[in-house]
Design a protein around this motif. Structure first.
Motif, mmCIF file in Angstrom:
data_model
loop_
_atom_site.group_PDB
_atom_site.id
_atom_site.type_symbol
_atom_site.label_atom_id
_atom_site.label_comp_id
_atom_site.label_asym_id
_atom_site.label_seq_id
_atom_site.Cartn_x
_atom_site.Cartn_y
_atom_site.Cartn_z
ATOM 1 N N GLU A 136 0.845 -1.196 0.000
ATOM 2 C CA GLU A 136 0.000 0.000 0.000
ATOM 3 C C GLU A 136 0.878 1.242 0.000
ATOM 4 O O GLU A 136 0.664 2.181 -0.759
ATOM 5 C CB GLU A 136 -0.923 0.001 1.218
ATOM 6 N N ARG A 137 1.927 1.211 0.845
ATOM 7 C CA ARG A 137 2.864 2.349 0.924
ATOM 8 C C ARG A 137 3.552 2.588 -0.412
ATOM 9 O O ARG A 137 3.788 3.716 -0.839
ATOM 10 C CB ARG A 137 3.904 2.079 2.015
ATOM 11 N N ARG B 94 4.925 6.681 -1.349
ATOM 12 C CA ARG B 94 5.452 6.489 0.009
ATOM 13 C C ARG B 94 5.292 7.769 0.830
ATOM 14 O O ARG B 94 4.896 7.732 1.984
ATOM 15 C CB ARG B 94 6.926 6.090 -0.063
ATOM 16 N N TYR C 256 1.660 8.180 1.725
ATOM 17 C CA TYR C 256 1.290 7.184 2.749
ATOM 18 C C TYR C 256 1.787 7.624 4.125
ATOM 19 O O TYR C 256 1.047 7.624 5.097
ATOM 20 C CB TYR C 256 1.893 5.824 2.373
#
Lengths: 114, 114
Positions: free
Chosen positions: A56-57, B106, B109
């Protein structure tokens, strides 16, 4: 490729066995945690949680929480994840195609070492 | 994909970070152990020995020992290894192409988690 090379880090990520298997499982559509857990044999709850969080990241997977009781959580490949899956599929097809050659090579290697 | 599925085992092998990096290093031609050790930053002597042995057993690499004093050992990709490298190169290009998207994902997130 230097250790801090970002591409090397991504390749290291892409080479992660569990990510490859979760990617493959999600390539057939949105899945819930429990469905992924049963489809990716051998993965622990902790490893699946960690793998999904990292994916997800990295922007490969989107996580959707439905405000039901109990809450329902679904995981879906993002367009980025789908494009990665397409390129990984090339490697998977390579593996299918060359499986026998690898088995033969292993047998020959083991014979030479006896 | 079941745990004992041979293709899953090969994909697990192909996903091995050090194999991917050694494969990449050998894609530019035959190399000696010491050359590989310096080109694949961060790999230990023991890991490189083990990785080369596994790659040789899988038929991706051929090992040639010259009866010089001291003996000279060279490693070369086999046709099977070269065909794997071609398919891995697809994933590598994917990583080059999408590197920025991953870095952005990233950052987004991490911001959401703060």
């Amino acid at each position: 490729m230097a250790q801090n090379c970002p591409t090397r880090q991504v390749i290291g990520r892409v080479g992660d066995k569990w990510s490859l298997l979760v990617l493959f499982a999600l390539s057939t559509g949105t899945k819930r945690f429990s469905e992924l857990r049963s489809e990716v044999q051998g993965i622990s709850q902790k490893m699946l949680t960690q793998t999904l969080r990292t994916m997800e990241r990295d922007g490969w997977v989107s996580r959707h929480v439905y405000a039901t009781i109990p809450p329902k959580v679904e995981y879906t490949l993002t367009p980025l994840g789908e494009s990665l899956e397409d390129s990984i599929a090339v490697v998977r097809r390579w593996a299918y195609t060359h499986m026998d050659e690898i088995v033969e090579a292993r047998e020959a290697y083991d014979c030479r070492r006896e």
